[in-house]
Design a protein around this motif. Structure first.
Motif, PDB file in Angstrom:
ATOM      1  N   ALA A 233     -53.002 -62.522 -57.903  1.00 30.99           N
ATOM      2  CA  ALA A 233     -51.795 -62.335 -57.085  1.00 30.99           C
ATOM      3  C   ALA A 233     -50.697 -61.592 -57.819  1.00 30.99           C
ATOM      4  CB  ALA A 233     -51.280 -63.694 -56.605  1.00 30.99           C
ATOM      5  N   GLY A 234     -50.727 -61.609 -59.173  1.00 30.20           N
ATOM      6  CA  GLY A 234     -49.719 -60.893 -59.936  1.00 30.20           C
ATOM      7  C   GLY A 234     -48.593 -61.783 -60.410  1.00 30.20           C
ATOM      8  N   SER A 235     -47.457 -61.192 -60.663  1.00 31.47           N
ATOM      9  CA  SER A 235     -46.289 -61.914 -61.175  1.00 31.47           C
ATOM     10  C   SER A 235     -45.673 -62.770 -60.071  1.00 31.47           C
ATOM     11  CB  SER A 235     -45.244 -60.915 -61.677  1.00 31.47           C
ATOM     12  OG  SER A 235     -44.691 -60.208 -60.572  1.00 31.47           O
ATOM     13  N   PRO A 236     -44.790 -63.705 -60.413  1.00 30.29           N
ATOM     14  CA  PRO A 236     -44.079 -64.450 -59.375  1.00 30.29           C
ATOM     15  C   PRO A 236     -43.344 -63.537 -58.390  1.00 30.29           C
ATOM     16  CG  PRO A 236     -43.821 -65.559 -61.468  1.00 30.29           C
ATOM     17  CD  PRO A 236     -44.515 -64.259 -61.766  1.00 30.29           C
ATOM     18  N   ASP A 237     -42.788 -62.451 -58.888  1.00 29.11           N
ATOM     19  CA  ASP A 237     -42.106 -61.512 -57.999  1.00 29.11           C
ATOM     20  C   ASP A 237     -43.088 -60.878 -57.020  1.00 29.11           C
ATOM     21  OD1 ASP A 237     -39.630 -60.115 -57.280  1.00 29.11           O
ATOM     22  OD2 ASP A 237     -40.632 -58.321 -58.046  1.00 29.11           O
ATOM     23  N   ASP A 238     -44.281 -60.559 -57.495  1.00 28.15           N
ATOM     24  CA  ASP A 238     -45.309 -60.015 -56.608  1.00 28.15           C
ATOM     25  C   ASP A 238     -45.660 -61.026 -55.516  1.00 28.15           C
ATOM     26  OD1 ASP A 238     -45.532 -57.631 -58.067  1.00 28.15           O
ATOM     27  OD2 ASP A 238     -47.099 -58.454 -59.369  1.00 28.15           O
ATOM     28  N   ILE A 239     -45.805 -62.293 -55.903  1.00 25.48           N
ATOM     29  CA  ILE A 239     -46.158 -63.331 -54.933  1.00 25.48           C
ATOM     30  C   ILE A 239     -45.065 -63.477 -53.882  1.00 25.48           C
ATOM     31  CG2 ILE A 239     -46.510 -65.821 -54.670  1.00 25.48           C
ATOM     32  CD1 ILE A 239     -47.834 -65.749 -57.467  1.00 25.48           C
ATOM     33  N   GLU A 240     -43.814 -63.479 -54.323  1.00 29.46           N
ATOM     34  CA  GLU A 240     -42.711 -63.640 -53.374  1.00 29.46           C
ATOM     35  C   GLU A 240     -42.684 -62.486 -52.367  1.00 29.46           C
ATOM     36  OE1 GLU A 240     -39.194 -63.956 -51.262  1.00 29.46           O
ATOM     37  OE2 GLU A 240     -39.625 -62.226 -52.547  1.00 29.46           O
ATOM     38  N   LYS A 241     -42.865 -61.278 -52.857  1.00 28.80           N
ATOM     39  CA  LYS A 241     -42.793 -60.108 -51.970  1.00 28.80           C
ATOM     40  C   LYS A 241     -43.986 -60.032 -51.017  1.00 28.80           C
ATOM     41  CE  LYS A 241     -39.991 -57.230 -55.072  1.00 28.80           C
ATOM     42  NZ  LYS A 241     -39.983 -56.059 -55.993  1.00 28.80           N
ATOM     43  N   LYS A 242     -45.165 -60.392 -51.525  1.00 27.79           N
ATOM     44  CA  LYS A 242     -46.376 -60.286 -50.701  1.00 27.79           C
ATOM     45  C   LYS A 242     -46.466 -61.386 -49.648  1.00 27.79           C
ATOM     46  CE  LYS A 242     -49.303 -58.306 -54.377  1.00 27.79           C
ATOM     47  NZ  LYS A 242     -50.456 -58.600 -55.287  1.00 27.79           N
ATOM     48  N   TYR A 243     -46.017 -62.588 -49.993  1.00 29.29           N
ATOM     49  CA  TYR A 243     -46.310 -63.735 -49.131  1.00 29.29           C
ATOM     50  C   TYR A 243     -45.076 -64.394 -48.518  1.00 29.29           C
ATOM     51  CZ  TYR A 243     -50.893 -63.236 -51.246  1.00 29.29           C
ATOM     52  OH  TYR A 243     -52.093 -62.727 -51.654  1.00 29.29           O
ATOM     53  N   PHE A 244     -43.980 -64.480 -49.245  1.00 25.69           N
ATOM     54  CA  PHE A 244     -42.807 -65.206 -48.750  1.00 25.69           C
ATOM     55  C   PHE A 244     -41.758 -64.282 -48.149  1.00 25.69           C
ATOM     56  CE2 PHE A 244     -43.861 -68.479 -52.245  1.00 25.69           C
ATOM     57  CZ  PHE A 244     -44.795 -69.072 -51.427  1.00 25.69           C
ATOM     58  N   PHE A 585     -41.949 -58.771 -74.401  1.00 23.30           N
ATOM     59  CA  PHE A 585     -40.625 -59.144 -73.905  1.00 23.30           C
ATOM     60  C   PHE A 585     -40.160 -58.169 -72.836  1.00 23.30           C
ATOM     61  CE2 PHE A 585     -36.018 -59.111 -73.768  1.00 23.30           C
ATOM     62  CZ  PHE A 585     -35.725 -60.476 -73.705  1.00 23.30           C
ATOM     63  N   VAL A 586     -39.757 -58.712 -71.695  1.00 24.91           N
ATOM     64  CA  VAL A 586     -39.151 -57.930 -70.616  1.00 24.91           C
ATOM     65  C   VAL A 586     -37.891 -58.674 -70.194  1.00 24.91           C
ATOM     66  CG1 VAL A 586     -41.289 -56.869 -69.799  1.00 24.91           C
ATOM     67  CG2 VAL A 586     -40.619 -59.120 -68.930  1.00 24.91           C
ATOM     68  N   PRO A 587     -36.888 -57.988 -69.654  1.00 28.73           N
ATOM     69  CA  PRO A 587     -35.619 -58.654 -69.309  1.00 28.73           C
ATOM     70  C   PRO A 587     -35.802 -59.825 -68.346  1.00 28.73           C
ATOM     71  CG  PRO A 587     -35.332 -56.280 -69.320  1.00 28.73           C
ATOM     72  CD  PRO A 587     -36.799 -56.517 -69.478  1.00 28.73           C
ATOM     73  N   ASN A 588     -36.645 -59.656 -67.320  1.00 33.25           N
ATOM     74  CA  ASN A 588     -36.922 -60.739 -66.366  1.00 33.25           C
ATOM     75  C   ASN A 588     -38.425 -60.978 -66.367  1.00 33.25           C
ATOM     76  OD1 ASN A 588     -37.462 -62.356 -64.070  1.00 33.25           O
ATOM     77  ND2 ASN A 588     -35.624 -61.601 -63.038  1.00 33.25           N
ATOM     78  N   ILE A 589     -38.847 -62.085 -66.950  1.00 32.86           N
ATOM     79  CA  ILE A 589     -40.276 -62.355 -67.135  1.00 32.86           C
ATOM     80  C   ILE A 589     -41.008 -62.466 -65.812  1.00 32.86           C
ATOM     81  CG2 ILE A 589     -39.992 -64.868 -67.222  1.00 32.86           C
ATOM     82  CD1 ILE A 589     -42.106 -64.864 -69.474  1.00 32.86           C
ATOM     83  N   TYR A 590     -40.300 -62.866 -64.741  1.00 39.27           N
ATOM     84  CA  TYR A 590     -40.953 -63.047 -63.454  1.00 39.27           C
ATOM     85  C   TYR A 590     -41.197 -61.733 -62.732  1.00 39.27           C
ATOM     86  CZ  TYR A 590     -39.394 -67.762 -64.474  1.00 39.27           C
ATOM     87  OH  TYR A 590     -39.167 -68.975 -65.083  1.00 39.27           O
ATOM     88  N   LYS A 591     -40.663 -60.635 -63.279  1.00 39.67           N
ATOM     89  CA  LYS A 591     -40.873 -59.317 -62.688  1.00 39.67           C
ATOM     90  C   LYS A 591     -41.706 -58.420 -63.592  1.00 39.67           C
ATOM     91  CE  LYS A 591     -36.540 -59.463 -60.043  1.00 39.67           C
ATOM     92  NZ  LYS A 591     -35.261 -58.768 -59.718  1.00 39.67           N
TER      93      LYS A 591
END
Length: 616
Positions: A233-244, A585-591
């Motif tokens: 499914a990918g990152s949490p951001d991917d999940i939010e955009k795809k499903y929620f 390291f990325v600024p927002n780990i969920y993205k």
């Protein structure tokens, strides 16, 4: 967290407590042991909350009120029903009141926010004021009552019982927050020290926010093995955009607020607690897979200003809410004592009877603990124990574990952590969170299912020559490094059963339980590297630099028995209960983007130890 427990007719629960009876047909209204009434109680801002009132038939004289607020629905079509475990409370006599929280089911109030903020200022409205306003209405309008109200509940109802203490109504005379929480970011439901509890956030929050009238939420999974689903499914951001796509606001808030900023700090409702004035029975499970931390911290906060010793604590070898059942096993490990029944009969019911009915003896203890390993109740008049000595158990370079400090030059052990093949948190194939009983006991799961993975380090003692009792707060420190610029480490403290733990009379006898050599987790926790220096500001790690990683492993009360061994496991993923760290390291780990997820070499070095409060 799904709690409108299986309900049964009162006739079924009047008998001695046993396993919950199967659902039965609702009694006719004229024959029901309770009368059934609904009310819409107005709050100070005009919002009305749906409330169900169950009054015992045939009661003479005024009774106290036991009040529960929940987002999971109130008894609606089955007057005269309450959960089986409430039999002792029913016998003592209460008016039971249940309320849908604002934004849920028949209550008004817009979208359910899951907010735990205690607000200030004129006209402020929050869960504490909703409790206050409801109690005020109940004592004035539900007649006859004796002017005394108690609140209690497990999980979300436990939280609502706790937050009422921030602005307690004068009629609130006792409360029992069970598996409650105080800090969404540091621990319990949504995070573990800033690491997202991915499956729980997606399933639980989804179920509460996507649909006002049920707990089903948005269907996510197109396959049984959720490990595989989340991996693709990918990152949490991917999940939010795809499903929620915005339909689950709290999940989006988690993504947009990865650090411990004001968004999360203002949710720490326990900061509003002052002097302890309401008798409180806090309850926690040592193996609670959802809320293991909050009740301990509420108790800690209360004890800081508790001149009359009104704040009490009870804990046991329980998963989430299991103490409201017979509770005679720890997952697959039977111990033969109905510890949950004993809690309800001998602790919970007498607590409310004393403070709301004025009968019995005043509860007088600091902590009552059903100690695992010995499988006995212990009563502690003060806590922490004066005879519990902090003792280091050291991780050695050869994979051994001992109370002897490492010799100079022992060096490190290493492994490769690959985000494309993270360590599962329970055996695969992995069902959805609430789909099977697997979820309830995952924190007691035999850890042999990861023993053969090259990305899990195990350290183990020789068989113990004597029983070792550990009572109090357990901590750990890893001296560790990563070749990446961000990383997670997970530490597990494990009780390894001897190979002859069970004697099997036949091939399909006791061995079928699988307890010979069982690796029982006692404490497990994760730390996220970006937050080692500061929770508020994420910073990258210096590649290959050995750094101290501190792990709070919570309070425990356990006896490692003679002949058992102690094990510590170390790994760098815990998927998908915790989201994957890309190890870049990325600024927002969920993205994080797909290219950010990279392998890293992890090293665990000399000086690493678990600190145990050993009772002498």
């Amino acid at each position: 967290m799904r709690h409108w427990l299986v309900s049964v007719a009162l006739a079924a629960i009047a008998a001695p407590l046993a396993a919950a009876a199967p659902p039965q047909a609702a009694p006719a209204a004229t024959d029901a042991p309770f009368t059934f009434e609904e009310a819409m109680i107005p709050m100070r801002d005009g919002v009305k909350l749906h409330t169900v009132i169950l009054r015992p038939r045939g009661a003479t004289g005024p009774l106290p009120i036991l009040f529960q607020r929940s987002p999971y629905g109130s008894p609606d079509a089955a007057p005269g029903r309450v959960p089986n475990s409430w039999a002792p409370l029913v016998r003592d006599g209460y008016i039971f009141v249940f309320q849908d929280m604002r934004g849920r089911f028949k209550s008004e109030g817009g979208t359910f926010t899951l907010s735990t903020e205690v607000k200030t200022g004129k006209g402020a409205v929050d869960e504490a004021t909703d409790a206050y306003d409801s109690i005020d209405w109940l004592v004035k309008n539900v007649k006859p009552n004796n002017g005394k109200v108690g609140m209690w509940g497990v999980s979300y109802p436990g939280f609502t019982a706790a937050i009422a203490l921030a602005k307690p109504h004068p009629a609130l005379k006792a409360t029992s927050p069970q598996a409650a929480w105080i800090d969404y970011w540091k621990n319990d439901d949504l995070h573990r020290w800033g690491a997202m509890r991915l499956t729980y956030a997606s399933d639980w929050v989804n179920g509460l926010q996507a649909d006002k009238t049920n707990n089903d939420g948005i269907s996510l999974y197109d396959r049984y093995d959720t490990y595989d689903w989340f991996l693709h499914a990918g990152s949490p951001d991917d999940i939010e955009k795809k499903y929620f796509n915005g339909r689950v606001p709290r999940f989006r808030e988690m993504i947009e607020h990865p650090d411990y900023d004001d968004h999360w700090k203002k949710q720490v409702w326990s900061n509003a607690l002052g002097k302890t004035t309401v008798p409180t029975l806090n309850v926690a499970g040592y193996w609670d897979q959802e809320d293991p931390w909050g009740s301990w911290k509420i108790w800690e906060k209360q004890r800081a200003n508790d001149p009359n010793k009104l704040a009490l604590m009870v804990a046991g070898p329980w998963a989430h809410g299991v103490w409201q059942s017979p509770a005679n096993s720890l997952g697959r490990i039977p111990f033969g004592v109905d510890s949950g029944t004993q809690f309800v009969e001998q602790i919970e019911a007498p607590f409310f009877a004393y403070w709301l009915h004025g009968t019995g003896t005043k509860p007088d203890f600091a902590l009552k603990s059903f100690q695992s390993g010995s499988w006995q109740w212990k009563t502690y008049q003060s806590y922490p124990l004066a005879n519990a000595q902090a003792t280091n158990l050291y991780l050695h370079g050869d994979g051994s574990l001992s109370f002897t400090a490492p010799a100079a030059g022992e060096g490190c052990r290493d492994y490769v952590s690959d985000p494309a093949r993270p360590v599962p948190f329970r055996p695969r194939p992995m069902s959805a969170t609430y789909a099977t009983p697997d979820w309830r006991w995952w924190e007691a799961e035999d850890q042999r299912f990861v023993d053969d993975r090259p990305d899990v380090l195990s350290y183990v003692t020789a068989p113990l020559e004597n029983d070792l009792t550990v009572t109090g707060e357990v901590t750990a420190k890893l001296m560790a490094a990563t070749s990446g610029t961000d990383s997670d480490f997970v530490v597990k403290l494990i009780d390894v059963f001897p190979e002859n733990y069970e004697k099997a009379p036949t091939a399909l006898g006791a061995y079928a339980k699988g307890l010979n050599g069982y690796e029982l987790p006692i404490a497990m926790e994760i730390r996220r590297g970006r937050y080692l220096k500061s929770f508020e500001q994420a910073t990258p790690l210096v590649p290959d630099q050995v750094t101290a990683w501190d792990f709070p492993l919570r309070d425990h009360d356990h006896v490692f028995k003679k002949g058992h061994r102690i094990m510590v496991q170390v790994q760098s993923s815990w998927f998908p209960v915790i989201d994957r760290n890309p190890q870049t390291f990325v600024p927002n780990i969920y993205k994080a983007k797909p290219e950010d997820y990279r392998k890293a070499t992890q090293r665990v070095c000399s000086g690493s130890a678990v600190t145990l409060p050993v009772v002498r």
